[in-house]
Design a protein around this motif. Structure first.
Motif, PDB file in Angstrom:
ATOM      1  N   PRO A   1       0.717  -1.281  -0.071  1.00 30.06           N
ATOM      2  CA  PRO A   1       0.088   0.080   0.092  1.00 30.06           C
ATOM      3  C   PRO A   1       0.898   1.323   0.134  1.00 30.06           C
ATOM      4  O   PRO A   1       0.358   2.306  -0.281  1.00 30.06           O
ATOM      5  CB  PRO A   1      -0.882  -0.220   1.260  1.00 30.06           C
ATOM      6  N   GLY A   2       2.116   1.228   0.549  1.00 29.88           N
ATOM      7  CA  GLY A   2       2.893   2.429   0.349  1.00 29.88           C
ATOM      8  C   GLY A   2       2.962   2.967   1.683  1.00 29.88           C
ATOM      9  O   GLY A   2       3.685   4.000   1.825  1.00 29.88           O
ATOM     10  N   PHE A   3       2.503   2.543   2.863  1.00 31.96           N
ATOM     11  CA  PHE A   3       2.661   2.866   4.035  1.00 31.96           C
ATOM     12  C   PHE A   3       2.492   1.746   5.281  1.00 31.96           C
ATOM     13  O   PHE A   3       2.230   0.591   4.719  1.00 31.96           O
ATOM     14  CB  PHE A   3       1.407   3.854   4.405  1.00 31.96           C
ATOM     15  N   ASP A   4       2.970   2.258   6.431  1.00 29.58           N
ATOM     16  CA  ASP A   4       3.163   1.110   7.517  1.00 29.58           C
ATOM     17  C   ASP A   4       1.666   1.051   8.060  1.00 29.58           C
ATOM     18  O   ASP A   4       1.098   1.990   8.923  1.00 29.58           O
ATOM     19  CB  ASP A   4       4.118   1.733   8.472  1.00 29.58           C
ATOM     20  N   ALA A   5       0.980   0.105   7.869  1.00 28.01           N
ATOM     21  CA  ALA A   5      -0.472  -0.115   8.214  1.00 28.01           C
ATOM     22  C   ALA A   5      -0.409  -0.696   9.637  1.00 28.01           C
ATOM     23  O   ALA A   5      -1.543  -0.674  10.357  1.00 28.01           O
ATOM     24  CB  ALA A   5      -1.294  -1.157   7.463  1.00 28.01           C
ATOM     25  N   GLU A   6       0.696  -1.309  10.190  1.00 29.23           N
ATOM     26  CA  GLU A   6       0.494  -1.631  11.562  1.00 29.23           C
ATOM     27  C   GLU A   6       0.698  -0.904  12.789  1.00 29.23           C
ATOM     28  O   GLU A   6       0.222  -1.201  13.781  1.00 29.23           O
ATOM     29  CB  GLU A   6       1.848  -2.750  11.780  1.00 29.23           C
ATOM     30  N   ARG A   7       1.476   0.184  12.564  1.00 26.12           N
ATOM     31  CA  ARG A   7       1.638   0.996  13.647  1.00 26.12           C
ATOM     32  C   ARG A   7       0.930   2.431  13.612  1.00 26.12           C
ATOM     33  O   ARG A   7       1.240   3.300  14.743  1.00 26.12           O
ATOM     34  CB  ARG A   7       3.166   1.178  13.903  1.00 26.12           C
ATOM     35  N   ALA A   8       0.237   2.650  12.324  1.00 24.31           N
ATOM     36  CA  ALA A   8      -0.114   4.204  12.157  1.00 24.31           C
ATOM     37  C   ALA A   8      -1.582   4.025  12.561  1.00 24.31           C
ATOM     38  O   ALA A   8      -2.331   3.142  12.409  1.00 24.31           O
ATOM     39  CB  ALA A   8       0.074   4.418  10.910  1.00 24.31           C
TER      40      ALA A   8
ATOM     41  N   ILE B   1       3.091  11.951  24.118  1.00 21.66           N
ATOM     42  CA  ILE B   1       2.394  10.971  24.708  1.00 21.66           C
ATOM     43  C   ILE B   1       3.310   9.701  24.675  1.00 21.66           C
ATOM     44  O   ILE B   1       3.908   9.349  23.479  1.00 21.66           O
ATOM     45  CB  ILE B   1       1.186  10.518  23.939  1.00 21.66           C
ATOM     46  N   PRO B   2       3.277   8.830  25.870  1.00 21.71           N
ATOM     47  CA  PRO B   2       4.160   7.735  25.702  1.00 21.71           C
ATOM     48  C   PRO B   2       3.622   6.731  24.513  1.00 21.71           C
ATOM     49  O   PRO B   2       2.614   6.390  24.463  1.00 21.71           O
ATOM     50  CB  PRO B   2       3.990   7.164  27.187  1.00 21.71           C
ATOM     51  N   GLY B   3       4.790   6.168  24.144  1.00 19.43           N
ATOM     52  CA  GLY B   3       4.384   5.291  23.085  1.00 19.43           C
ATOM     53  C   GLY B   3       4.149   5.790  21.587  1.00 19.43           C
ATOM     54  O   GLY B   3       4.123   5.036  20.503  1.00 19.43           O
ATOM     55  N   VAL B   4       4.247   7.148  21.340  1.00 23.24           N
ATOM     56  CA  VAL B   4       4.075   7.922  20.083  1.00 23.24           C
ATOM     57  C   VAL B   4       5.417   8.212  19.513  1.00 23.24           C
ATOM     58  O   VAL B   4       6.052   8.998  20.285  1.00 23.24           O
ATOM     59  CB  VAL B   4       3.155   9.016  20.183  1.00 23.24           C
ATOM     60  N   GLN B   5       5.696   7.682  18.383  1.00 18.69           N
ATOM     61  CA  GLN B   5       7.170   8.091  17.903  1.00 18.69           C
ATOM     62  C   GLN B   5       7.103   8.892  17.038  1.00 18.69           C
ATOM     63  O   GLN B   5       8.106   9.729  16.759  1.00 18.69           O
ATOM     64  CB  GLN B   5       7.446   6.525  17.369  1.00 18.69           C
ATOM     65  N   ALA B   6       5.808   9.404  16.335  1.00 17.30           N
ATOM     66  CA  ALA B   6       5.633  10.414  15.328  1.00 17.30           C
ATOM     67  C   ALA B   6       4.388  10.699  15.162  1.00 17.30           C
ATOM     68  O   ALA B   6       3.617  10.008  15.301  1.00 17.30           O
ATOM     69  CB  ALA B   6       6.357   9.910  13.916  1.00 17.30           C
ATOM     70  N   ALA B   7       4.178  12.034  14.821  1.00 13.77           N
ATOM     71  CA  ALA B   7       2.865  12.777  14.512  1.00 13.77           C
ATOM     72  C   ALA B   7       2.925  13.556  13.538  1.00 13.77           C
ATOM     73  O   ALA B   7       3.768  14.602  13.592  1.00 13.77           O
ATOM     74  CB  ALA B   7       2.460  13.272  16.177  1.00 13.77           C
ATOM     75  N   GLY B   8       1.738  13.603  12.879  1.00 14.16           N
ATOM     76  CA  GLY B   8       1.643  14.704  11.596  1.00 14.16           C
ATOM     77  C   GLY B   8       0.143  14.833  11.371  1.00 14.16           C
ATOM     78  O   GLY B   8      -0.682  14.298  11.868  1.00 14.16           O
ATOM     79  N   VAL B   9       0.020  15.757  10.249  1.00 19.35           N
ATOM     80  CA  VAL B   9      -1.315  15.851   9.791  1.00 19.35           C
ATOM     81  C   VAL B   9      -1.326  15.848   8.310  1.00 19.35           C
ATOM     82  O   VAL B   9      -0.233  16.163   7.844  1.00 19.35           O
ATOM     83  CB  VAL B   9      -1.926  17.118  10.401  1.00 19.35           C
ATOM     84  N   ILE B  10      -2.235  15.424   7.756  1.00 14.95           N
ATOM     85  CA  ILE B  10      -2.360  15.480   6.345  1.00 14.95           C
ATOM     86  C   ILE B  10      -3.705  15.625   5.952  1.00 14.95           C
ATOM     87  O   ILE B  10      -4.780  15.181   6.748  1.00 14.95           O
ATOM     88  CB  ILE B  10      -1.872  14.140   5.748  1.00 14.95           C
ATOM     89  N   THR B  11      -4.204  16.063   4.566  1.00 13.73           N
ATOM     90  CA  THR B  11      -5.406  16.112   4.050  1.00 13.73           C
ATOM     91  C   THR B  11      -6.142  14.963   3.742  1.00 13.73           C
ATOM     92  O   THR B  11      -7.296  14.559   3.863  1.00 13.73           O
ATOM     93  CB  THR B  11      -5.660  17.442   3.359  1.00 13.73           C
ATOM     94  N   LYS B  12      -5.462  14.137   2.833  1.00  8.71           N
ATOM     95  CA  LYS B  12      -5.952  13.033   2.127  1.00  8.71           C
ATOM     96  C   LYS B  12      -5.206  11.760   2.674  1.00  8.71           C
ATOM     97  O   LYS B  12      -3.872  11.637   2.473  1.00  8.71           O
ATOM     98  CB  LYS B  12      -5.893  13.326   0.732  1.00  8.71           C
ATOM     99  N   LEU B  13      -5.769  10.827   3.457  1.00 12.97           N
ATOM    100  CA  LEU B  13      -5.176   9.727   3.877  1.00 12.97           C
ATOM    101  C   LEU B  13      -4.998   8.638   2.561  1.00 12.97           C
ATOM    102  O   LEU B  13      -5.793   8.635   1.671  1.00 12.97           O
ATOM    103  CB  LEU B  13      -5.954   8.887   4.784  1.00 12.97           C
TER     104      LEU B  13
ATOM    105  N   ALA C   1       4.672   2.815  19.370  1.00 17.17           N
ATOM    106  CA  ALA C   1       5.950   2.275  19.098  1.00 17.17           C
ATOM    107  C   ALA C   1       6.050   0.853  18.699  1.00 17.17           C
ATOM    108  O   ALA C   1       6.880   0.164  18.151  1.00 17.17           O
ATOM    109  CB  ALA C   1       6.376   2.170  20.586  1.00 17.17           C
ATOM    110  N   SER C   2       4.774   0.109  18.666  1.00 18.81           N
ATOM    111  CA  SER C   2       4.694  -1.201  18.094  1.00 18.81           C
ATOM    112  C   SER C   2       3.243  -1.427  17.740  1.00 18.81           C
ATOM    113  O   SER C   2       2.287  -0.827  18.062  1.00 18.81           O
ATOM    114  CB  SER C   2       5.099  -2.359  19.388  1.00 18.81           C
ATOM    115  N   ALA C   3       3.124  -2.554  16.946  1.00 18.24           N
ATOM    116  CA  ALA C   3       1.697  -2.820  16.570  1.00 18.24           C
ATOM    117  C   ALA C   3       0.861  -3.191  17.399  1.00 18.24           C
ATOM    118  O   ALA C   3      -0.398  -3.156  17.112  1.00 18.24           O
ATOM    119  CB  ALA C   3       2.014  -4.160  15.516  1.00 18.24           C
ATOM    120  N   THR C   4       1.137  -3.698  18.739  1.00 16.21           N
ATOM    121  CA  THR C   4       0.330  -3.929  19.749  1.00 16.21           C
ATOM    122  C   THR C   4      -0.164  -2.811  20.826  1.00 16.21           C
ATOM    123  O   THR C   4      -0.671  -2.869  21.623  1.00 16.21           O
ATOM    124  CB  THR C   4       0.936  -5.263  20.691  1.00 16.21           C
ATOM    125  N   HIS C   5       0.605  -1.738  20.361  1.00 14.96           N
ATOM    126  CA  HIS C   5       0.269  -0.372  21.258  1.00 14.96           C
ATOM    127  C   HIS C   5      -0.603   0.616  20.695  1.00 14.96           C
ATOM    128  O   HIS C   5      -0.373   1.223  19.849  1.00 14.96           O
ATOM    129  CB  HIS C   5       1.618   0.400  21.716  1.00 14.96           C
TER     130      HIS C   5
END
Length: 851
Positions: free
Chosen positions: A482-489, A521-533, A682-686
């Motif tokens: 898909p071109g993105f990381d679906a597990e941790r986003a 926030i603990p466990g958040v490695q990156a944060a951003g905004v976008i108009t079209k997912l 930080a992980s797919a389970t968090h």
């Protein structure tokens, strides 16, 4: 002398006698079935499966595809749009200019209305408590006053919009749906005239639409004026949709022909970026299609495919139960022949079989309708990823029950007619004089049973092939990157009301503050905004792109590409790789950024040598030049079955205005207010959705947070329709396999029981058990092979109807066909093995002593 009173009395006595005879016939049938509980239960459950599946799917087909739209004279309603031949787009709707001119100049429409889907922030006031509630995101539509007149639906309470309320600057008003009125305002009888805060602006409630008014879709809960200004049109911005009502005698073909003549006149009536040359170069043409087709969308093919599978399953169930009836008729042949010898006619024999079949079919129909109701309830409760339109109106109503009753009667007839005719056709003297040896002789008596098995195996193979193709399609889609990381986003949306955030600086200040808080926030490695997912249709925006070093020839039109706004860390939070250059710098509210990041697909189109970084492009003919500072990997923005999107990513604050006369850039700045926040855990389970949502609500309590989900859910929704179709076909094929295996097992077992004496004699004379087992297996598999061969030929034809639903596989895929044949062969061998083994273990002494 003829006495009409006497005739009527005799007629009443005759009707009463006939009714009593029918009742007695059904009672006798019920008693016979009670004495054969295994046969009765097997038949009822088999029929319930077939009738239930058919009834449930017919309910969907009827409610979604066949039933007229809940508007006045729905056959006259059409949707207006355009086709266009331009890179990046093939279909567009209406601009304000085309809508206004078509409405004014046409002679084929009684009325025309414009609308567009929207969503708004509503600060609802509780009717009972009277306190201000938290703002909520509500699905809405902006509609012209003529939409309601065109559809021919009157409000439940109050009124619809007036023509003067369509114009900019008019007092804001709103119309509520009955559902919103009930759920949010407790059906307050004094709601009319109340003021609601919508996107921070007060709106007066002027009307309530009835529950059946679900336009443009089932999710729409309120309507706002569209606000088209005839004096300030944007002729090339095709942001609106249009619905029209044909005049009596007019057709869609006639309407399309007239609009085709009117379209070149639009640039004359409304000068702007839409020119006569642009219309000619892009081969732009109006399209007029039934409104029902537009509202149903692409789900119709899926429903017809599933309905076909349900019909196949019903046929398999009928064939299986008819086979059971044949076996039962064989066991009762002597008794039925005696009755014939004593004077029973053909009608009596047929009535006896039909009464049993009718009792079983009615019981199966009752259980099947209950199953269908449960299935429909489950469909209504499932997530909306499948997006079946008009699903709220689907249910078990009178029309569906009538069809179920008809299917039940037809099933009873199909099950009973062959056994009845074969039983009546047997010669009395032959049957009464038969010995056991005679009963085992001759193969003609087994042909009907074998024919039913052949039908079951053939139909089952078609279903198995269809399920296999959908499974391979699903697997192909899952293998697409898909071109993105679906597990941790994780993502969630906000819509900032212009009244509260009127400037780009205010918008960016909110975004900057929110991202700082989310990143902490603990466990958040990156944060951003976008108009079209990626893989999400909301907030999609397409525009013309002008590449500096690829000048257009005279009369050539620019390509259309998708544009999205993003913060510097948005792509990193999504896990989208940067394969060249870098992403944006941090947003600066004080100045506009003239830089863009493009996807690999767009870079490959214009700069195939891989030197996109440093190149420049415009988003308007005379707009500012943006420099490409980075290239991302390919991203599937529309669907996994579609090519990667050719997207231009803009920074949050841009300068979309035209260039100044002196060559500089205008001071106009823009920052989007409809935003999707993206955080990477930080992980797919968090799962960080709860603290993220809590943090954002604390920052801006008046801004609703909605569409909270993981990117895994977004990815799953993109394949929801494929997985839905695959699941239903797999269920149908598994049921068909089971029924077919049971049918083959029953036929082989019965054949073995009839040949028990013959096999006992052969074993007594020295035949090897393995030889007998092989012979029975060969005969059984030969019957199944005929069905498999017929089913293989049918599959090649029938599965072509799945072509539009397939991805990465063709309808005649040899691997799927071979796999289906192999599976059916294994099932046939397994179903025949146990009767064959029993035949080889016959004890000659026991059988011959009984003989």
């Amino acid at each position: 002398m003829w006495n009409p009173l006497h005739f009527a009395q005799r007629r009443r006595r005759s009707d009463a006698d006939f009714s009593e005879e029918i009742a007695a016939l059904l009672r006798r049938a019920a008693r016979r079935l009670v004495r054969a509980p295994v046969f009765a239960l097997t038949a009822v459950l088999t029929l319930a499966l077939g009738i239930g599946a058919t009834t449930a799917v017919f309910s969907l087909v009827d409610g979604v595809l066949l039933r007229p739209l809940p508007f006045a004279h729905p056959a006259q309603l059409v949707d207006l749009s355009h086709t266009i031949q331009l890179t990046g787009v093939s279909h567009i709707d209406q601009s304000d200019a085309t809508y206004l001119y078509y409405k004014r100049a046409n002679h084929v429409f009684a009325s025309v209305g414009a609308y567009r889907v929207a969503a708004v922030n509503v600060s609802a006031t509780g009717a009972a408590a009277g306190d201000q509630a938290r703002a909520e995101r509500i699905d809405a539509a902006r509609a012209s006053a003529s939409v309601f007149a065109t559809l021919g639906v009157a409000p439940l309470e109050g009124r619809v919009f007036r023509d003067d309320e369509d114009l900019p600057g008019a007092r804001p008003v709103v119309i509520l749906s009955e559902r919103l009125w009930k759920t949010h305002y407790a059906s307050d009888p004094h709601i009319l005239g109340r003021t609601l805060l919508i996107d921070g602006v007060p709106h007066d409630v002027v009307g309530i639409m009835p529950a059946r008014f679900t336009f443009p879709d089932d999710d729409t809960q309120l309507w706002l004026p569209i606000g088209i200004d005839p004096a300030a049109t944007r002729s090339a911005a095709f942001d609106f949709r249009a619905v029209a009502r044909l005049r009596p005698g007019a057709t869609a073909r006639m309407a399309a022909a007239e609009l085709d003549k009117l379209l070149p006149q639009v640039p004359v009536a409304f000068p702007g970026r839409l020119t006569v040359n642009a219309i000619a170069v892009t081969h732009m043409h109006p399209v007029v299609r039934a409104l029902r087709d537009t509202m149903v969308g692409s789900v119709s093919r899926t429903l017809w495919v599933v309905f076909g599978a349900a019909a196949f399953l019903l046929l398999i169930a009928c064939a299986n139960v008819a086979n059971l009836f044949l076996v039962r008729a064989e066991a009762r042949q002597h008794d039925l022949t005696v009755r014939r010898a004593l004077g029973a006619g053909r009608a009596a024999i047929v009535a006896e079989f039909f009464s049993e079949a009718l009792v079983l079919a009615v019981l199966g129909g009752v259980v099947g309708v209950a199953l269908a109701s449960a299935v429909l309830g489950a469909l209504r409760a499932m997530p909306s990823g499948v997006a079946i339109p008009r699903l709220d109106g689907v249910g078990i109503d009178g029309a569906v029950l009538a069809v179920a009753a008809g299917v039940t009667l037809l099933t009873a007839l199909v099950m009973s007619v062959v056994p009845a005719l074969r039983s009546y056709g047997a010669q009395v003297a032959t049957v009464l004089g038969q010995t056991t040896r005679g009963a085992t002789a001759g193969r003609s008596r087994h042909r009907a049973r074998r024919a039913f098995v052949v039908v079951q195996m053939a139909l089952a193979l078609v279903l198995v092939t269809g399920a296999g193709l959908m499974a391979r399609t699903f697997q192909s889609l899952r293998s697409v990157m898909p071109g993105f990381d679906a597990e941790r986003a994780y993502t969630f949306r906000v819509a900032l009301p212009p009244a509260t955030y009127p400037t780009p600086s205010a918008t960016v200040a909110f975004v900057t503050h929110a991202l700082d808080e989310l990143s902490a926030i603990p466990g958040v490695q990156a944060a951003g905004v976008i108009t079209k997912l990626p893989l999400d249709a909301e907030a999609r925006y397409d525009t013309a792109v002008f590449v500096e070093d690829k000048p257009l020839a005279k009369g050539q039109m620019p390509n259309i590409h998708q544009v999205a706004y993003a913060s510097p860390d948005a792509l990193r939070a999504l896990g989208v790789p940067i394969i060249a250059g870098h992403t944006f710098e941090q947003p600066d509210p004080s100045r506009a950024r003239l830089e863009v990041v493009v996807t690999h697909a767009l870079a490959k189109r214009y700069w195939p040598a891989g030197d996109a970084v440093g190149r420049r492009l415009r988003l308007a003919p005379k707009g500012p030049l943006f420099t490409v500072v980075g290239v991302t990997g390919d991203i599937r923005g529309t669907g996994l079955d579609e090519p990667p999107d050719e997207t231009v990513f803009l920074p949050l604050v841009t300068a979309p205005g035209d260039a100044k006369a002196d060559g500089g850039v205008s001071d106009a700045r823009f920052a989007p207010r409809l935003l999707a926040f993206v955080v990477q855990s930080a992980s797919a389970t968090h799962d960080v959705t709860v603290p993220v949502e809590r943090t954002l609500r604390a920052i801006a309590p008046d801004v609703p947070v909605y569409a909270v989900r993981s990117m895994r859910e977004v990815l799953a929704r993109s394949t929801a329709r494929t997985s839905f179709t695959m699941a239903l076909l797999e269920i149908a094929s598994l049921a068909a396999l089971l029924i077919g295996a049971v049918g083959l097992y029953g036929v082989v077992s019965y054949m073995v029981s009839l040949r028990a004496r013959d096999m006992a004699v052969r074993i007594a004379l020295g035949a090897q058990p393995a030889s007998l087992r092989r012979q029975v297996l060969t005969q059984a598999v030969a019957v199944a092979a005929v069905g498999i061969a017929i089913g293989l030929a049918a599959s090649v034809v029938v599965t072509r109807f799945l072509a539009a639903l397939l991805f990465g596989v063709t309808p005649d895929d040899p691997v799927t066909l071979a796999g289906a044949v192999a599976l059916m062969t294994i099932v046939a061998v397994a179903a025949s093995w146990f009767p064959a083994r029993r035949a080889a273990e016959v004890d000659p002494a026991v059988v011959l002593r009984a003989e």
